[in-house]
Write an enzyme that holds these catalytic residues in place. Structure first.
Site, PDB file in Angstrom:
ATOM      1  CE  LYS A   1     -17.373 -30.139 -17.297  1.00 22.21           C
ATOM      2  NZ  LYS A   1     -16.820 -31.454 -16.925  1.00 22.21           N
TER       3      LYS A   1
ATOM      4  CB  SER B   1     -19.511 -33.989 -17.955  1.00 23.89           C
ATOM      5  OG  SER B   1     -18.328 -33.672 -17.206  1.00 23.89           O
TER       6      SER B   1
ATOM      7  CB  SER C   1     -15.734 -35.596 -17.471  1.00 26.29           C
ATOM      8  OG  SER C   1     -16.792 -36.413 -17.031  1.00 26.29           O
TER       9      SER C   1
END
Length: 499
Positions: free
Chosen positions: A94, A169, A193
């Protein structure tokens, strides 16, 4: 499956590997037996990305040259790979996790030119395992969002149906694993997330206990809530990754110095006699009928395997969303004050210093980030701190006590990961309050600090549904035990998107 084979057609003499058909353990065995090379695994990742990422758009930055160079070097070191269960395995990271020399933008235009000069602790752990970093994955800007539509670059799409969001996210991380672009990815979880996109994309996602995995090198959204965790196709793969990234870190003051157990030994397939709590609040009005049906079917399956499932109450969970957005936005307003275009990031010109600050932040931050900064600044302002921030902290304590009370009598808490399957792209983008409610079932766990695992439990209207398992602090083993047993019983992990 025929389409997948067609996508993975390969040049002569090079073995194609489908990450949708292999586990980390099976790839490791093939590497050690010299049935496949690390360079071939890495080439498979980039070939798959070239084939499908125009549709999925999971990656922001790729490091093909660096990854292939490392992979070819590892081809010569296979005999020294003992004790490295992730040796040669490609991974996606990420884009809010620091990677030395590899651009880290947090999916924000404000950090478009930012190249970190150090690695996050989790990256050091992966480097020690000789994993291959394929690239950086798309996300909601600064991890603020539940759909990946808040990226400063472009939105990631759900591999099961590209008209739908992948969640957020960590939507890029979940989508990349679901699409077979990488065997595993790292995400971060502040209010759901990791788990919510894992649910939307039909993969496995773990939010570890707060303090189990170092946050050093994770760009903070809300530091009392953030945790890094793995996203994988199977529970076994998830245990493999957590085993290597967990542990105490002196660089992180919130890291807890407790021993890391052998997570893989928990995958015994037996849940006979376990007590599972099902909060009535997690199946009330607002939960999609198809999601509720899948969860009730999962409960019957677990009972058939010897577990006892009983209804309980978490009465203060109804206040979790309000408390979370006050607390997380307050912390975000403080953390994001550092992004001013002076020390790092893209700087916008101005007539004086204050003008530079204003232009840099107004042009660099997206709408959702600005919204949360303003909310947090308001909650911390004179005259409002006690009324909002302090009260939210008291509610957080009550929520933690609810979990402690239930888990004193039960081994695991079970419920849906998200109240609905994935929604269509653009459907909720202009309705922030509705968007915030997507995390209504995951947020309480971040407020309490407990570990939670999302695993696939079927489909509703053709889209994946996730089941969330919540455990006692630092008891990820029991989540893996239940999740693995259920996964092997149902075989949901064998389902693949038809990209």
């Amino acid at each position: 499956m025929d389409n997948l084979k067609c996508h993975l057609s390969w040049t002569k003499g090079v073995k194609a590997v489908s990450f949708l058909d292999e586990t980390i353990a099976s790839m490791q065995q093939k590497i050690k037996n010299k049935e496949v090379k690390v360079s071939e695994l890495t080439e498979s990742a980039y070939k798959r990305i070239r084939d499908v990422d125009d549709s999925v758009q999971a990656f922001l930055t790729l490091d093909e040259e660096g990854a292939m160079e490392k992979a070819r070097a590892l081809d010569e070191q296979v005999n020294q790979s003992e004790g490295q269960p992730l040796f040669g395995i490609p991974a996606g990271i990420k884009d809010n996790i620091m990677t030395e020399g590899l651009k880290t933008t947090c999916a924000s235009q404000l950090l478009d030119n930012f190249n970190p000069v150090y690695d996050a602790t989790v990256m050091k752990h992966l480097h020690a395992q000789n994993t291959i970093t394929v690239g950086k994955l798309n996300m909601d800007e600064f991890a603020m969002g539940s759909s990946n539509e808040n990226s400063g670059y472009f939105g990631t799409k759900n591999p099961w149906d590209t008209n739908y969001v992948p969640g957020g996210s960590s939507g890029g991380s979940a989508a990349a694993v679901a699409a077979g672009e990488v065997p595993f990815a790292l995400g971060s979880d502040t209010g759901g997330s990791i788990r919510q996109p894992a649910s939307f994309c039909g993969v496995v996602g773990l939010k570890p206990t707060y303090g189990r995995v170092s946050r050093y090198g994770l760009v903070a959204f809300a530091s009392s809530l953030d945790q890094i965790g793995p996203i994988t196709r199977t529970v076994e793969d998830n245990a493999y990754v957590l085993q290597e990234i967990a542990g105490h870190d002196e660089n992180d003051s919130t890291s807890v110095d407790v021993s890391v157990p052998d997570y893989r030994s928990a995958l015994e397939g037996n849940i006979n006699g376990l007590r599972i709590a099902v909060p009535k609040e997690f199946l009330e009005e607002g939960v999609d009928a198809g999601v509720k049906e899948r969860i009730q079917t999962a409960i019957r399956t677990l009972e058939g395997m010897g577990a006892t499932c009983e209804e309980v109450s978490l009465p203060n969970s109804r206040y979790a969303v309000a408390a979370y957005y006050l607390l997380s936005s307050s912390e975000a307003s403080a953390h994001l004050a550092r992004f001013d275009g002076i020390r790092y990031g893209v700087r916008k010109g101005g007539d004086d210093l204050m003008d530079v600050y204003k232009k840099t932040r107004s042009e660099g931050f997206g709408d959702e980030v600005k919204r949360r900064i303003m909310l947090g600044t308001f909650a911390l302002s004179t005259g409002y701190y006690d009324a909002y921030y302090k009260k939210a902290q008291k509610v957080r304590t009550l929520i933690r006590e609810d979990f402690n009370q239930v888990l004193h009598s039960y081994d695991v808490i079970l419920g849906p990961t998200a109240p609905t399957p994935a929604f269509k792209i653009g459907e909720q983008k202009d309705d922030p309050l509705t968007m915030y409610l997507n995390d209504i079932l995951t947020i309480p766990v971040n407020l309490s600090g407990n570990p939670a695992l999302s695993i696939p439990c079927g489909f509703s209207n053709g889209l994946p549904v996730g089941m969330q398992l919540i455990g006692k602090p630092f008891e990820e083993r029991i989540l893996y035990r239940v999740g693995h047993a259920y996964e092997q019983e149902t075989g949901h992990y064998k389902e693949k998107p038809g990209l």
